[in-house]
Design an enzyme around this catalytic site. Structure first.
Site, short mmCIF file in Angstrom:
data_model
loop_
_atom_site.label_atom_id
_atom_site.label_comp_id
_atom_site.label_asym_id
_atom_site.label_seq_id
_atom_site.Cartn_x
_atom_site.Cartn_y
_atom_site.Cartn_z
N THR A 117 0.80 -1.21 0.00
CA THR A 117 0.00 0.00 0.00
C THR A 117 0.84 1.27 0.00
OG1 THR A 117 -1.45 1.34 1.43
CG2 THR A 117 -0.17 -0.36 2.53
N TYR A 141 -2.76 -0.90 10.01
CA TYR A 141 -2.94 -1.50 8.69
C TYR A 141 -1.64 -1.39 7.88
CZ TYR A 141 -4.00 -1.56 3.72
OH TYR A 141 -3.95 -1.80 2.37
#
Ligand code: UDP
Length: 325
Positions: A117, A141
């Site tokens: 990400t 995350y």
């Protein structure tokens, strides 16, 4: 040779499975269906409803199907949820990845592609972001993803497995043939939400933050069509199979659009104003995230084919309509 696709019944994973089938490959989908949908996957692909961290199962699937490559999409992806339940994110993302990678090494799988990400970069990193910018993730995350990148770097130095980590920017749009799309009912992503509002399923779109240090005060992101992202995975797969070394690549177009520009884009497609409400910033949202995709273009020959906001919006809108019917 078969390709094991964890999370293959999810949004991006299902596009990958279709792309693999389209080019005559044999995908094996391993998905616990917590957010994925079996009906997105054509019968030609084997679907196993189970956990990507189950080593005995994964080892058996690799052996029985002649799997030479693994594409690992499975994981939890909601940033605020990761702040509230960090241990779930370290379990579902980092711990599961560890088990999966070990199973791959034990079975001699050499090619591994990992969904990472753009949120791994430091908040003050220079935009557009090159892969060399510092990584200082702020959410559990993003940390859970960066830890997996590190595991892959370390294991590929020690073992025969080579890995490509792809750092996704803002993925949007849907299969142009209408076979799959973003199907999570509670999705929070801008283009999905805007399409829901356009179809009258929500009264208005929240614009989260109008006081960012950007030209129009709203957040800027690099929105990339899911099919261009998947094309990057296919190139990574081909490169790994041809013996390429492990690497990390940004996957975005390298251009930023503000929330207001996206709203105008949706209005142009639907031909009427979109009801919006100006709201405070969402916690943890950085003002700007733009990719520098030079490295993946140079190394893998990646060339976006669908870099067109109206096209992205139309495909997302078509899928949203289909979901309702
Ligand atoms: N955003 C917004 N309204 C929404 C959803 C998102 O204004 O309903 C904004 C958000 O603040 C960010 C951008 O749109 O600036 C992209 O957010 P999204 O949730 O799509 O992706 P993220 O960048 O958070 O992964």
């Amino acid at each position: 040779m078969a390709v094991l696709v964890t999370g293959g019944a999810g949004y991006i994973g299902s596009h990958m499975v279709l792309a693999l089938l389209d080019r005559g490959e044999q995908p094996i989908v391993l998905d616990n269906l917590s957010t994925g949908r079996r009906d997105l996957i054509p019968a030609a692909a084997l679907v196993i409803e189970d956990e990507a961290g189950d080593q005995l199962l994964v080892r058996r699937l690799i052996r029985e199907n002649g799997v030479d490559s693994v594409v690992h999409f499975a994981g939890s992806i909601v940033v605020p949820e990761s702040v509230a339940r960090p241990l779930d994110y370290y379990a579902n993302n980092t711990v599961v990845s560890r088990a999966l990678v070990e199973a791959c090494i034990q079975e001699g799988v050499e090619n591994f592609i990992f969904s990472s990400t753009a949120t791994v970069y430091a908040a003050d990193a220079k935009q557009p972001l090159s892969e060399d910018e510092p990584t200082i993730p702020i959410s559990p995350y993003a940390r859970s993803k960066l830890m997996t990148e590190w595991m892959l770097q370390d294991t590929s130095r020690a073992h025969g497995l080579r890995a490509m980590s792809l750092r996704y920017f803002n993925v949007a749009g849907a299969d142009p043939k209408g076979r799959t799309g973003q199907s999570t009912p509670m999705a929070t992503h801008l283009i999905k939400r805007a399409c829901q509002v356009a179809l009258g399923r929500a009264p208005y779109l929240d614009i989260f933050g109008t006081d960012y240090p950007t030209p129009d005060g709203t957040g800027i992101r690099d929105y990339i069509h899911v099919c261009d992202l998947v094309a990057g995975h296919l190139l990574a797969l081909d490169a790994l199979r041809a013996g390429a070394e492990s690497a990390t690549y940004n996957v975005g177009y390298g251009r930023g659009l503000s929330v207001r520009e996206v709203v105008r884009g949706v209005e142009a497609v639907i031909g009427r104003p979109l009801p919006v409400r100006e709201s405070p910033r969402r916690a943890g949202d950085p003002p700007v995230l733009i990719s520098d995709p030079s490295r993946i273009k140079a190394a893998l020959g990646w060339q976006p084919q669908l870099d067109d906001l109206p096209g992205i919006i139309r495909s997302a809108l078509n899928w949203e309509q289909r979901l309702a019917s």
